[in-house]
Write an enzyme that holds these catalytic residues in place. Structure first.
Site, PDB file in Angstrom:
ATOM      1  N   HIS A 180      43.574  76.788  19.443  1.00  0.00           N
ATOM      2  CA  HIS A 180      44.563  76.964  20.621  1.00  0.00           C
ATOM      3  C   HIS A 180      45.575  78.055  20.464  1.00  0.00           C
ATOM      4  CE1 HIS A 180      47.009  75.595  23.954  1.00  0.00           C
ATOM      5  NE2 HIS A 180      47.696  74.520  23.459  1.00  0.00           N
ATOM      6  N   ASP A 232      45.023  85.222  24.024  1.00  0.00           N
ATOM      7  CA  ASP A 232      45.475  85.520  22.459  1.00  0.00           C
ATOM      8  C   ASP A 232      45.077  86.726  22.066  1.00  0.00           C
ATOM      9  OD1 ASP A 232      47.007  83.353  22.107  1.00  0.00           O
ATOM     10  OD2 ASP A 232      45.465  82.144  21.975  1.00  0.00           O
ATOM     11  N   HIS A 250      36.940  80.423  26.432  1.00  0.00           N
ATOM     12  CA  HIS A 250      38.078  79.291  26.999  1.00  0.00           C
ATOM     13  C   HIS A 250      37.362  78.174  27.472  1.00  0.00           C
ATOM     14  CE1 HIS A 250      41.587  78.187  29.079  1.00  0.00           C
ATOM     15  NE2 HIS A 250      42.161  78.805  28.320  1.00  0.00           N
TER      16      HIS A 250
HETATM   17  N1  ACO Z   1      32.967  83.290  19.411  1.00  0.00           N
HETATM   18  C1  ACO Z   1      31.800  83.067  19.425  1.00  0.00           C
HETATM   19  N2  ACO Z   1      31.059  81.912  19.868  1.00  0.00           N
HETATM   20  C2  ACO Z   1      31.898  81.110  20.819  1.00  0.00           C
HETATM   21  C3  ACO Z   1      33.293  81.525  20.937  1.00  0.00           C
HETATM   22  C4  ACO Z   1      33.726  82.683  20.200  1.00  0.00           C
HETATM   23  N3  ACO Z   1      35.146  82.841  20.310  1.00  0.00           N
HETATM   24  N4  ACO Z   1      33.567  80.325  21.554  1.00  0.00           N
HETATM   25  C5  ACO Z   1      32.675  79.655  22.052  1.00  0.00           C
HETATM   26  N5  ACO Z   1      31.431  79.978  21.413  1.00  0.00           N
HETATM   27  C6  ACO Z   1      30.028  79.541  21.686  1.00  0.00           C
HETATM   28  C7  ACO Z   1      30.116  78.247  20.857  1.00  0.00           C
HETATM   29  O1  ACO Z   1      29.603  78.372  19.735  1.00  0.00           O
HETATM   30  C8  ACO Z   1      29.058  77.477  21.818  1.00  0.00           C
HETATM   31  O2  ACO Z   1      28.001  78.067  21.297  1.00  0.00           O
HETATM   32  P1  ACO Z   1      26.429  77.204  21.480  1.00  0.00           P
HETATM   33  O3  ACO Z   1      26.473  76.762  22.906  1.00  0.00           O
HETATM   34  O4  ACO Z   1      25.501  77.992  21.255  1.00  0.00           O
HETATM   35  O5  ACO Z   1      26.757  76.005  20.505  1.00  0.00           O
HETATM   36  C9  ACO Z   1      29.468  77.945  23.221  1.00  0.00           C
HETATM   37  O6  ACO Z   1      30.113  79.480  22.845  1.00  0.00           O
HETATM   38  C10 ACO Z   1      30.208  77.005  23.881  1.00  0.00           C
HETATM   39  O7  ACO Z   1      31.588  77.009  23.026  1.00  0.00           O
HETATM   40  P2  ACO Z   1      32.315  75.584  22.974  1.00  0.00           P
HETATM   41  O8  ACO Z   1      33.062  75.490  21.550  1.00  0.00           O
HETATM   42  O9  ACO Z   1      31.571  74.534  23.463  1.00  0.00           O
HETATM   43  O10 ACO Z   1      33.385  75.634  24.054  1.00  0.00           O
HETATM   44  P3  ACO Z   1      34.718  74.813  24.049  1.00  0.00           P
HETATM   45  O11 ACO Z   1      35.070  75.043  25.470  1.00  0.00           O
HETATM   46  O12 ACO Z   1      34.780  73.755  23.429  1.00  0.00           O
HETATM   47  O13 ACO Z   1      35.713  75.837  23.297  1.00  0.00           O
HETATM   48  C11 ACO Z   1      37.338  77.470  22.824  1.00  0.00           C
HETATM   49  C12 ACO Z   1      36.763  76.835  23.869  1.00  0.00           C
HETATM   50  C13 ACO Z   1      38.133  76.345  21.711  1.00  0.00           C
HETATM   51  C14 ACO Z   1      38.602  78.226  23.192  1.00  0.00           C
HETATM   52  C15 ACO Z   1      36.435  78.195  21.977  1.00  0.00           C
HETATM   53  O14 ACO Z   1      35.946  79.217  22.823  1.00  0.00           O
HETATM   54  C16 ACO Z   1      37.006  78.963  20.731  1.00  0.00           C
HETATM   55  O15 ACO Z   1      37.304  78.372  19.843  1.00  0.00           O
HETATM   56  N6  ACO Z   1      37.337  80.232  20.795  1.00  0.00           N
HETATM   57  C17 ACO Z   1      38.247  80.877  19.799  1.00  0.00           C
HETATM   58  C18 ACO Z   1      39.662  80.701  19.469  1.00  0.00           C
HETATM   59  C19 ACO Z   1      40.435  80.866  20.642  1.00  0.00           C
HETATM   60  O16 ACO Z   1      40.476  82.246  20.983  1.00  0.00           O
HETATM   61  N7  ACO Z   1      41.305  79.853  21.075  1.00  0.00           N
HETATM   62  C20 ACO Z   1      42.393  80.441  22.325  1.00  0.00           C
HETATM   63  C21 ACO Z   1      42.014  79.824  23.510  1.00  0.00           C
HETATM   64  S1  ACO Z   1      43.196  80.361  24.585  1.00  0.00           S
HETATM   65  C22 ACO Z   1      44.527  79.038  24.125  1.00  0.00           C
HETATM   66  O17 ACO Z   1      44.460  78.270  23.698  1.00  0.00           O
HETATM   67  C23 ACO Z   1      45.904  79.673  24.473  1.00  0.00           C
END
Ligand code: ACO
Length: 435
Positions: free
Chosen positions: A268, A363, A307
């Protein structure tokens, strides 16, 4: 509309149910009537991580994740970032309309009246170890305010709620600045209420021996824009915590502290700190392709990418890219920007990221700007928490005034043991070994 319903056939009983739809949603409680018999509890919904569940009705923030749209109270984020001050946007988020000049003056006066923190709270902060993480200090000190303002527990009194809202918005920059000064070992600087909200924050961060702190106008404006972009984001992880804790009628200080704790996680608000660590780890532009390959191979995530809601470019990231250039005009270019731009360029052309609709989020660029402004990465999430306090409080107000809301209490699907008899201790080893 008459045909705004779903027809559900229970194949276990052959019974048919007509379930009303409300704004495209099914009320989960309407499913409870679907039973196999009088002893059956009824059908529930199962939705880990709230992937497809609305937990409330809200009129504050609108996001269209597919189109990359973000609006506060109907106003596009781009217009607010260009034309407003942060406290003007805070008023809009809190009360639903942009303020008149008089309303804005009163609102700003009320916030400024509450910028000081009690000397005992200052001493509380002094008790942290020299290397304490600023976010840990922030979370704990905001919670500690609950001990100073005992009357804040009276959450059903609107005037009392508004007083705590003024206090919290007024005090969070002071607490944030003190965590920063503490980590540097510098004396704390008292608020200067001649200055604007962001100028005063800069004063408390960076004033040294000069009699009056002069904020650089371009930097103060950039910080104002950053604060506007971070002010609210509908039902995200920390807003959900704010509402969940608030639903037990806990006071707003512990609610904001809990929400800030949720924000601190790397998935987050803590992601901005992680982005800088990642850019440091990559080191130079030519190492970007190899880093992307390692992410695709399952070694970690690209921090600042992806996201839950945005499946198109995060509109805040676009404005931040623009704001970064304004800041670099003053501070000089942060060399990490080149690595970030290369990372974005390659990722946006890559099948892995395209298929999963992964774009830079808020971010991704905020940390690069904050670092150019001389903040240490540990401070980044605290900088996020200051403006987001406004969003959390608006969500909390909405919750308290919503007659439909009750204490938040999800159900579970129980997967544990059926009832079994107590086992004396001398007989347990054999059972444990079997398991
Ligand atoms: N890098 C690489 N792969 C990713 C990323 C990433 N940043 N984010 C998601 N994926 C992939 C996952 O591994 C998944 O792949 P799969 O389908 O092969 O298993 C797919 O994309 C879907 O991802 P989920 O984790 O199911 O998406 P979710 O909606 O649950 O997560 C989140 C969203 C937590 C923001 C995620 O994208 C993440 O961890 N990003 C990195 C951390 C980040 O930047 N957080 C800030 C968000 S903005 C905020 O909160 C202010």
């Amino acid at each position: 509309m008459e045909n705004e319903t779903l027809t559900v056939i229970d194949n276990r009983t052959q019974k048919t149910y007509t379930i009303p739809l409300y704004k495209g949603t099914v009320r989960a409680m309407d499913l409870r009537q679907i039973k196999t018999g009088p002893d059956d509890f009824g059908v529930m919904t199962y939705d880990p991580a709230f992937m497809n569940t609305a937990s409330c009705q809200s009129a504050i923030t609108f996001i269209d994740g597919d189109k990359g749209i973000l609006r506060y109270r109907g106003y596009p984020i781009e217009q607010l970032a260009e034309k407003c001050t942060f406290l003007e946007v805070a008023y809009l988020i809190m009360f639903g309309e942009l303020p008149t000049e008089t309303q804005l003056k009163d609102w700003v006066d009320n916030i400024k009246y509450h910028t000081m923190i009690h000397e005992t709270t200052k001493k509380f902060l002094e008790g942290f170890r020299y290397n304490a993480h600023p976010m840990g200090m922030f979370v704990s000190t905001v919670a500690a305010l609950s001990t100073v303002y005992a009357e804040s527990r009276n959450v059903h009194d609107p005037a009392n709620r508004m007083l705590q809202i003024h206090r919290l918005i007024g005090k969070v920059p002071t607490i944030a600045a003190y965590t920063y000064r503490h980590s540097l070992g510098y004396p704390y600087v008292y608020p200067d209420n001649d200055l604007s909200y962001t100028e005063n924050f800069m004063n408390m961060l960076w004033k040294m021996v000069e009699p009056k702190y002069q904020a650089h106008p371009a930097m103060a404006r950039a910080l104002d824009i950053l604060f506007i972009l971070h002010a609210d984001h509908e039902q995200n992880c920390s807003a959900n915590v704010m509402r969940s804790v608030g639903s037990s009628l806990a006071d707003p200080y512990v609610c904001v502290s809990s929400a800030a704790a949720a924000l601190s996680g790397p998935l987050h608000g803590g992601a901005n700190e992680e982005v800088l660590k990642m850019l440091d780890e990559i080191g130079s532009k030519d190492k970007v392709p190899a880093y992307i390959e390692s992410v695709k191979a399952g070694h970690g995530k690209l921090m600042g990418f992806g996201h839950r809601i945005y499946k198109n470019y995060d509109p805040r990231a676009r404005i931040l890219k623009w704001a970064a250039d304004r800041v670099f005009d003053v501070t000089g270019r942060n060399p990490k920007l080149d690595i970030a731009l290369e990372l974005e360029r390659i990722a946006l052309e890559d099948e892995y990221f395209i298929k999963r609709k992964l774009y830079p989020n808020v971010d991704f660029y905020s940390g690069i700007i904050y670092q150019a402004m001389r903040f240490k990465p540990e401070m980044f999430t605290v900088l996020f928490a200051i403006p987001r306090t406004v969003g959390w409080l608006a969500q909390w107000q909405e919750l308290i005034m919503d007659a439909e809301q009750k204490i938040a209490r999800p159900r579970q699907i129980f997967t544990g043991h059926e009832v079994r008899n107590f086992v004396p201790i001398e007989q347990r080893a054999a059972i444990a070994a079997k398991a």
